[in-house]
Design a protein around this motif. Structure first.
Motif, PDB file in Angstrom:
ATOM      1  N   ALA A 375       1.022  -0.832  -0.104  1.00 51.66           N
ATOM      2  CA  ALA A 375       0.529   0.348  -0.044  1.00 51.66           C
ATOM      3  C   ALA A 375       0.688   1.179  -0.057  1.00 51.66           C
ATOM      4  O   ALA A 375       1.630   1.167   0.703  1.00 51.66           O
ATOM      5  CB  ALA A 375      -0.663   0.240   0.720  1.00 51.66           C
ATOM      6  N   GLY A 376       0.999   2.022  -0.499  1.00 50.80           N
ATOM      7  CA  GLY A 376       1.882   3.589  -1.063  1.00 50.80           C
ATOM      8  C   GLY A 376       2.448   3.238  -1.956  1.00 50.80           C
ATOM      9  O   GLY A 376       3.073   4.997  -1.914  1.00 50.80           O
ATOM     10  N   ASP A 377       2.973   2.183  -2.812  1.00 59.20           N
ATOM     11  CA  ASP A 377       3.978   1.783  -3.449  1.00 59.20           C
ATOM     12  C   ASP A 377       4.396   1.992  -4.739  1.00 59.20           C
ATOM     13  O   ASP A 377       2.689   2.011  -4.682  1.00 59.20           O
ATOM     14  CB  ASP A 377       4.830   0.906  -2.912  1.00 59.20           C
ATOM     15  CG  ASP A 377       5.222   0.086  -1.895  1.00 59.20           C
ATOM     16  OD1 ASP A 377       5.694   1.899  -1.281  1.00 59.20           O
ATOM     17  OD2 ASP A 377       6.558  -0.217  -1.350  1.00 59.20           O
ATOM     18  N   SER A 378       4.639   2.940  -5.511  1.00 57.44           N
ATOM     19  CA  SER A 378       4.139   3.194  -6.931  1.00 57.44           C
ATOM     20  C   SER A 378       4.895   1.599  -7.537  1.00 57.44           C
ATOM     21  O   SER A 378       5.737   0.801  -7.297  1.00 57.44           O
ATOM     22  CB  SER A 378       5.323   4.220  -7.713  1.00 57.44           C
ATOM     23  OG  SER A 378       6.153   3.793  -7.633  1.00 57.44           O
ATOM     24  N   GLY A 379       4.445   1.318  -8.974  1.00 56.94           N
ATOM     25  CA  GLY A 379       4.313   0.779  -9.960  1.00 56.94           C
ATOM     26  C   GLY A 379       3.162   0.680 -10.815  1.00 56.94           C
ATOM     27  O   GLY A 379       2.556   1.499 -11.146  1.00 56.94           O
ATOM     28  N   GLU A 380       3.983  -0.200 -11.561  1.00 60.15           N
ATOM     29  CA  GLU A 380       2.440  -0.105 -13.313  1.00 60.15           C
ATOM     30  C   GLU A 380       1.740  -1.096 -12.691  1.00 60.15           C
ATOM     31  O   GLU A 380       0.891  -1.534 -12.289  1.00 60.15           O
ATOM     32  CB  GLU A 380       3.838  -1.063 -14.683  1.00 60.15           C
ATOM     33  CG  GLU A 380       2.738  -1.302 -15.163  1.00 60.15           C
ATOM     34  CD  GLU A 380       2.909  -1.745 -16.266  1.00 60.15           C
ATOM     35  OE1 GLU A 380       2.999  -1.800 -17.557  1.00 60.15           O
ATOM     36  OE2 GLU A 380       4.058  -2.532 -15.835  1.00 60.15           O
ATOM     37  N   LEU A 381       0.326   0.362 -13.760  1.00 54.32           N
ATOM     38  CA  LEU A 381      -0.710  -0.448 -13.029  1.00 54.32           C
ATOM     39  C   LEU A 381      -1.553  -1.398 -13.864  1.00 54.32           C
ATOM     40  O   LEU A 381      -1.301  -0.816 -15.801  1.00 54.32           O
ATOM     41  CB  LEU A 381      -1.846   1.572 -13.700  1.00 54.32           C
ATOM     42  CG  LEU A 381      -3.203   1.770 -13.425  1.00 54.32           C
ATOM     43  CD1 LEU A 381      -3.930   0.851 -12.358  1.00 54.32           C
ATOM     44  CD2 LEU A 381      -3.512   2.686 -14.190  1.00 54.32           C
ATOM     45  N   LEU A 382      -2.167  -1.535 -14.186  1.00 59.06           N
ATOM     46  CA  LEU A 382      -3.021  -2.553 -14.987  1.00 59.06           C
ATOM     47  C   LEU A 382      -4.327  -2.805 -14.890  1.00 59.06           C
ATOM     48  O   LEU A 382      -5.242  -2.695 -13.732  1.00 59.06           O
ATOM     49  CB  LEU A 382      -2.207  -4.291 -14.397  1.00 59.06           C
ATOM     50  CG  LEU A 382      -1.052  -4.455 -14.488  1.00 59.06           C
ATOM     51  CD1 LEU A 382      -0.536  -6.507 -14.108  1.00 59.06           C
ATOM     52  CD2 LEU A 382       0.023  -4.544 -15.825  1.00 59.06           C
ATOM     53  N   ILE A 383      -5.178  -3.211 -15.974  1.00 54.00           N
ATOM     54  CA  ILE A 383      -6.308  -2.575 -15.723  1.00 54.00           C
ATOM     55  C   ILE A 383      -6.937  -4.077 -16.426  1.00 54.00           C
ATOM     56  O   ILE A 383      -6.838  -4.364 -17.456  1.00 54.00           O
ATOM     57  CB  ILE A 383      -6.628  -1.531 -16.079  1.00 54.00           C
ATOM     58  CG1 ILE A 383      -6.055  -0.612 -15.651  1.00 54.00           C
ATOM     59  CG2 ILE A 383      -8.362  -1.757 -17.422  1.00 54.00           C
ATOM     60  CD1 ILE A 383      -6.973  -0.077 -15.011  1.00 54.00           C
ATOM     61  N   ARG A 384      -8.783  -4.717 -15.528  1.00 58.38           N
ATOM     62  CA  ARG A 384      -9.419  -5.326 -16.868  1.00 58.38           C
ATOM     63  C   ARG A 384     -10.864  -4.635 -16.908  1.00 58.38           C
ATOM     64  O   ARG A 384     -10.959  -3.622 -15.570  1.00 58.38           O
ATOM     65  CB  ARG A 384      -9.886  -6.376 -16.067  1.00 58.38           C
ATOM     66  CG  ARG A 384      -8.672  -7.595 -15.781  1.00 58.38           C
ATOM     67  CD  ARG A 384      -8.868  -8.880 -15.388  1.00 58.38           C
ATOM     68  NE  ARG A 384      -7.756  -9.926 -15.620  1.00 58.38           N
ATOM     69  CZ  ARG A 384      -8.031 -10.883 -14.625  1.00 58.38           C
ATOM     70  NH1 ARG A 384      -8.622 -11.245 -13.304  1.00 58.38           N
ATOM     71  NH2 ARG A 384      -7.586 -11.673 -15.130  1.00 58.38           N
ATOM     72  N   THR A 385     -11.112  -4.090 -17.945  1.00 59.84           N
ATOM     73  CA  THR A 385     -11.954  -3.101 -18.162  1.00 59.84           C
ATOM     74  C   THR A 385     -13.233  -3.808 -19.386  1.00 59.84           C
ATOM     75  O   THR A 385     -12.741  -4.532 -20.220  1.00 59.84           O
ATOM     76  CB  THR A 385     -12.225  -2.259 -18.217  1.00 59.84           C
ATOM     77  OG1 THR A 385     -13.251  -1.085 -18.566  1.00 59.84           O
ATOM     78  CG2 THR A 385     -11.383  -1.821 -19.543  1.00 59.84           C
ATOM     79  N   PRO A 386     -14.865  -3.764 -19.049  1.00 60.00           N
ATOM     80  CA  PRO A 386     -15.345  -4.368 -20.522  1.00 60.00           C
ATOM     81  C   PRO A 386     -15.261  -2.949 -21.498  1.00 60.00           C
ATOM     82  O   PRO A 386     -15.613  -3.433 -22.636  1.00 60.00           O
ATOM     83  CB  PRO A 386     -16.917  -4.017 -19.729  1.00 60.00           C
ATOM     84  CG  PRO A 386     -16.977  -3.987 -17.957  1.00 60.00           C
ATOM     85  CD  PRO A 386     -15.477  -3.894 -17.857  1.00 60.00           C
ATOM     86  N   THR A 387     -14.776  -2.172 -21.183  1.00 63.05           N
ATOM     87  CA  THR A 387     -14.619  -0.842 -22.514  1.00 63.05           C
ATOM     88  C   THR A 387     -12.930  -1.455 -22.925  1.00 63.05           C
ATOM     89  O   THR A 387     -12.318  -0.441 -24.099  1.00 63.05           O
ATOM     90  CB  THR A 387     -14.362   0.405 -22.039  1.00 63.05           C
ATOM     91  OG1 THR A 387     -13.657   0.226 -21.137  1.00 63.05           O
ATOM     92  CG2 THR A 387     -15.815   0.664 -21.071  1.00 63.05           C
ATOM     93  N   LEU A 388     -12.271  -2.661 -22.540  1.00 60.97           N
ATOM     94  CA  LEU A 388     -10.722  -3.344 -23.168  1.00 60.97           C
ATOM     95  C   LEU A 388     -10.350  -2.899 -24.705  1.00 60.97           C
ATOM     96  O   LEU A 388     -12.047  -3.471 -25.724  1.00 60.97           O
ATOM     97  CB  LEU A 388     -10.616  -4.085 -22.882  1.00 60.97           C
ATOM     98  CG  LEU A 388      -9.244  -4.577 -23.413  1.00 60.97           C
ATOM     99  CD1 LEU A 388      -8.319  -3.665 -22.410  1.00 60.97           C
ATOM    100  CD2 LEU A 388      -9.404  -5.965 -22.433  1.00 60.97           C
TER     101      LEU A 388
END
Length: 539
Positions: A375-388
């Motif tokens: 928590a609070g650390d930075s890293g790469e954002l990964l996403i799952r979304t119905p609009t992908l």
């Protein structure tokens, strides 16, 4: 909060109530629009340069154009048609007409030179091209080099007549499916050749409806579209959002800072989407251009600065400025909540569709080891979304490389604050490695961009004598202003850690941009003369 805001909110329909005014649909563009037409055929749908089309008139134009495409131009499901034009109603009509046939829109930047346009349209394998009269020469050259049976038409009176005036009343078979590819949007190409992100009709409709939730769009909304219709924001948020709520799209050919407030007042616009550069320009324009009678009460704009927010709220009287995050590949994922709290400088929270039965986007932040960070650390954002997106057109390798175990890898480094708001740190490829520390180029752009003499700043890494990199800052000064390199760096000492301060500063006439108005840092890095012209602040 202004007391009048409470009254406005009390009368406001919820986003779900707005969407449920319309009959259920199958998530094709045709059914999505037909539900609005059936509810209010005579209501204004599109306003362009003094001409207004009702929902019924818009639907009729789409039907005639679909018949023309099908019967005269022999467009079939899966075919692709390009557009090389500034904003024009024909692009909206063409998108829906192609979607009705199960075909695909491929819009490109009208400012493209021949090689740029040729690459996009050749890669997309278009069978036809719609252009504006002022892009006719480039479009004709593209079609000539593509050869074969690729046809060319103009969307206004010009060398090739009018394109979208097909008068065929023949019935057109509806070939659309929710999974049909509605559009291919080519990315900015900051690190190489542009990639064509494919978006299906279901993803388009979901994104449009979700934008009703993000901005609490109401049925009487007038959504002003000044961003270009080759951009996901304009096509999905402005066009899609305006139609999803049953409002009116106020379409403007191009963004003009000098006429922005006049056009807003004359059109009765209530909402507008802007990129950060446009917002900053408006905040710094002469105040005599401002028209107090405008009705814009909300803007969708990111990233925001304190200067921009102060001007918009206190001088231009725009009540809500919603900061957000998005990419061509994953529209409509994260935004500050409409009713707050609004946290300046953050991307916001997960932004879901108003219908609780639609799965919300999901996000993870991972470290270099592929595991979720603390928590609070930075890293790469990964996403799952119905609009992908559906993938990159004709690029299986890049599509595969964009995913990690089914999650889309954004290439953006982010963190979450104590309230769960996502905070942008840097593009992975916009991180400068200096003396063992990672420095965010985007952070330096933002900080130095707040200097009163600076119109825009862009930080890049340049080779250091002992390995790793030094920081070079390119600055474009505001007209009539001057500041020395050492003075500029000294100004930032109280705002940035010592290792983040640039060693080199170079003044440029203009920061180069990508088609979506982000600093084109690859072009700065390719300029061999830039470092030679720079002032060495350390020397």
């Amino acid at each position: 909060m202004n007391p009048s805001d409470n009254l406005i909110e009390a009368q406001e329909l919820s986003p779900l109530e707005v969407l449920r005014q319309y009959r259920a649909h199958d998530f094709t563009l045709s059914a999505f629009l037909a539900a609005r037409v059936a509810q209010h055929p005579d209501k204004p749908a599109l306003l362009f340069e003094g001409e207004t089309w009702s929902y019924g008139e818009l639907a009729a134009r789409i039907a005639r154009t679909a018949a023309w495409l099908s019967h005269d131009m022999h467009i079939r499901a899966g075919d692709r048609v390009g557009v090389l034009s500034a904003n024009h109603p024909s692009t909206v009509v063409l998108m829906f007409a192609l979607a009705q046939l199960g075909a695909t829109l491929v819009p490109a930047n009208p400012d493209y030179r021949l090689d740029e346009a040729l690459y996009v349209f050749e890669h997309a394998q278009i069978c036809g091209l719609i252009c504006s009269p002022n892009t006719l020469d480039t479009a004709a050259a593209v079609v000539s080099q593509l050869g074969g049976d690729v046809w060319l038409r103009a969307n206004e009176a010009g060398g090739h007549g009018q394109a979208l005036t097909g008068e065929s009343e023949a019935d057109t078979e509806l070939r659309a499916e929710a999974a049909s590819t509605a559009m291919i949007i080519y990315t900015s190409g900051t690190t190489g050749f542009p990639k064509g992100a494919m978006h299906g009709q279901r993803g388009y409709v979901l994104t449009a409806e979700a934008f009703v939730g993000r901005m609490h769009l109401q049925p009487n909304e007038r959504v002003m579209c000044v961003m270009p219709l080759f951009h996901i924001n304009a096509l999905m948020y402005s066009v899609g959002g305006a139609l999803a709520c049953g409002g009116c799209l106020v379409l403007v050919r191009r963004f003009s800072a000098s006429s922005f407030w006049r056009l807003a007042a004359e059109s009765g616009a209530t909402e507008v989407n802007l990129v950060a550069a446009a917002g900053s320009i408006l905040a710094r324009r002469p105040r005599e251009e401002f028209v107090p009678g405008h009705r814009i009460s909300k803007m969708f704009i990111a990233p925001q600065t304190s200067e921009m927010v102060s001007a918009m709220r206190h001088e231009f009287h725009v009540a809500r400025l919603i900061e957000c995050y998005g990419m061509t590949e994953i529209p409509g994922v994260i935004a500050n909540p409409f009713h707050g709290p609004h946290k300046l400088g953050t991307m916001g929270l997960i932004s879901r569709h108003p219908d609780p039965d639609i799965s919300p986007p999901q996000a993870r932040i991972i470290g270099e080891d592929g595991k979720d960070v603390a928590a609070g650390d930075s890293g790469e954002l990964l996403i799952r979304t119905p609009t992908l997106m559906q993938g990159y057109y004709r690029d299986t390798a890049q599509t595969d490389a964009a995913f990690r175990d089914g999650w889309f890898a954004t290439g953006d480094l982010v963190r979450q604050d104590d309230d769960g708001y996502y905070v942008f740190v840097a593009r992975k490829k916009d991180v400068i490695r200096r003396k063992g520390e990672n420095v965010s180029g985007a952070e330096l752009d933002r900080v130095f961009g707040e200097h009163p003499a600076v119109e825009e700043a862009a930080a890049i890494g340049v080779p250091a004598e002992l390995g790793e990199e030094e920081i070079l800052l390119a600055v474009q000064l505001r007209a009539g202003w001057e500041v020395g390199a050492t003075e500029l760096v000294d100004w930032a000492r109280d705002r940035l850690a010592a290792h983040k301060l640039p060693r080199f500063v170079v003044k440029v006439d203009q920061i180069p941009h990508t088609p979506t108005h982000k600093p084109a840092k690859h072009r700065l890095k390719a300029d061999a003369c830039l470092l030679a012209r720079a002032t060495d602040v350390a020397g």
